[in-house]
Design an enzyme around this catalytic site. Structure first.
Site, PDB file in Angstrom:
ATOM      1  N   TRP A 269      -8.740 -61.426  38.139  1.00  0.00           N
ATOM      2  CA  TRP A 269      -7.936 -60.501  38.924  1.00  0.00           C
ATOM      3  C   TRP A 269      -6.773 -59.986  38.071  1.00  0.00           C
ATOM      4  O   TRP A 269      -6.079 -60.747  37.415  1.00  0.00           O
ATOM      5  CB  TRP A 269      -7.402 -61.225  40.156  1.00  0.00           C
TER       6      TRP A 269
ATOM      7  N   TYR B 215     -11.384 -55.074  41.520  1.00  0.00           N
ATOM      8  CA  TYR B 215     -10.374 -55.386  40.515  1.00  0.00           C
ATOM      9  C   TYR B 215     -10.216 -54.213  39.547  1.00  0.00           C
ATOM     10  O   TYR B 215     -11.069 -53.960  38.699  1.00  0.00           O
ATOM     11  CB  TYR B 215     -10.730 -56.645  39.726  1.00  0.00           C
TER      12      TYR B 215
ATOM     13  N   GLN C  72     -15.834 -68.076  48.808  1.00  0.00           N
ATOM     14  CA  GLN C  72     -14.664 -68.067  47.921  1.00  0.00           C
ATOM     15  C   GLN C  72     -13.413 -67.764  48.744  1.00  0.00           C
ATOM     16  O   GLN C  72     -13.330 -66.724  49.384  1.00  0.00           O
ATOM     17  CB  GLN C  72     -14.847 -67.004  46.832  1.00  0.00           C
TER      18      GLN C  72
ATOM     19  N   LEU D 188      -3.631 -71.664  41.274  1.00  0.00           N
ATOM     20  CA  LEU D 188      -2.286 -71.901  40.738  1.00  0.00           C
ATOM     21  C   LEU D 188      -1.243 -71.107  41.514  1.00  0.00           C
ATOM     22  O   LEU D 188      -0.115 -70.932  41.048  1.00  0.00           O
ATOM     23  CB  LEU D 188      -2.241 -71.528  39.250  1.00  0.00           C
TER      24      LEU D 188
END
Length: 285
Positions: free
Chosen positions: A23, A56, A166, A197
């Site tokens: 991404w 993206y 996902q 993260l």
């Protein structure tokens, strides 16, 4: 260096528990060479799952990935995603073919519905199955679907062929643990965790500075980001797909697969970042 943990898809395919997200990669031409090198280095380190999407950069990420995997396609488990408004009929076929063209390949290993839109799931599943029959994709799955949507999906003919879901999952976003994650485990359908993260901590700025995470990182001789990844993949049923736009980040991500958190460390993180006590809407970004 190789990943030391794996997840297993329903068809028996084993994949590393840490892959590579893309991404926002491909958006800055000045960083293109560095981003390509990071992806290629990630492959060398055993992170052979690369995840992208037509959304993206409106194809720029797929084009970047295509350049990065040139001559390496056989070593890559390639994942892309289709916009909801393209997820049926000829538009699905066209989207898939355009993604294949940008990626420089004749097939995807996994093709995902990016999120649920107005096109009926029945049409999407039917289209995905046709793409499998045509050899354009090896398997298909979904993204950003909660339990109610997943039940609707599995009630359809061939819905059981969904390989994965996902969703957003990280130490500061644990809502899926209440119902979606157990549902996925019951149906032998691993989760792919995006933004594990928390987008370098920006989604929850207090994460990285929290004393509990700092303490566990110090105990393990690791970076807090590595602890977040090790925590994310701890169950064996989740693959994390962090982005790494440099060789250093790729190496750090890959090394996290070897970190074994102790029960005391997991308890400490549980107390600091508790699961919600009741059902919450599925987190999405």
């Amino acid at each position: 260096m190789n990943n030391t943990r794996y997840i297993t898809l329903k068809d028996g395919t084993q994949l590393p528990a840490i892959g590579q997200g893309t991404w926002n990669m491909g958006d800055d031409s000045a960083r293109r060479a560095e981003e390509i090198e990071a992806l290629q280095y990630g492959l060398e380190l055993g992170m052979n799952v690369i995840d992208t999407a037509e959304m993206y950069g409106e194809g720029r990420s797929e084009s970047l990935v295509g350049e990065a995997i040139q001559g390496r396609r056989d070593n890559v488990f390639l994942v892309s995603k289709v916009y909801p408004h393209n997820a049926g009929g000829e538009r699905l076929v066209s989207s898939c073919e355009n993604s294949l063209k940008r990626l420089g390949t004749d097939h995807l290993d996994l093709y995902l519905l990016h999120w649920r839109g107005q096109i009926p799931l029945h049409d999407t599943v039917e289209g995905m199955e046709k793409l499998v029959q045509q050899g354009k994709i090896r398997r298909w799955g979904v993204s950003n679907l909660d339990v109610e949507d997943m039940n609707a999906l599995l009630s359809l003919p061939d819905g059981k062929n969904c390989a994965t879901n996902q969703v957003l999952y990280h130490l500061g976003s644990r809502g899926i643990e209440l119902d979606l994650l157990p549902w996925q485990e019951e149906h032998q359908m691993p989760i792919m965790a995006y933004s594990p993260l928390a987008q370098a901590g920006t989604l929850r700025r207090e994460l990285l500075s929290h004393q509990a995470l700092q303490d566990v990182a110090e105990q393990q001789g690791a970076h807090p980001f590595q602890i977040m990844l090790a925590w994310c993949i701890r169950s064996g049923n989740i693959m994390a797909i962090p982005k790494a736009s440099s060789r250093e980040h790729a190496e750090s991500n890959a090394a996290a697969a070897a970190i074994e958190l102790t029960s005391e460390q997991l308890d400490l993180l549980d107390r600091a970042f508790a699961s919600p006590s009741h059902k919450v809407p599925l987190d999405m970004i």
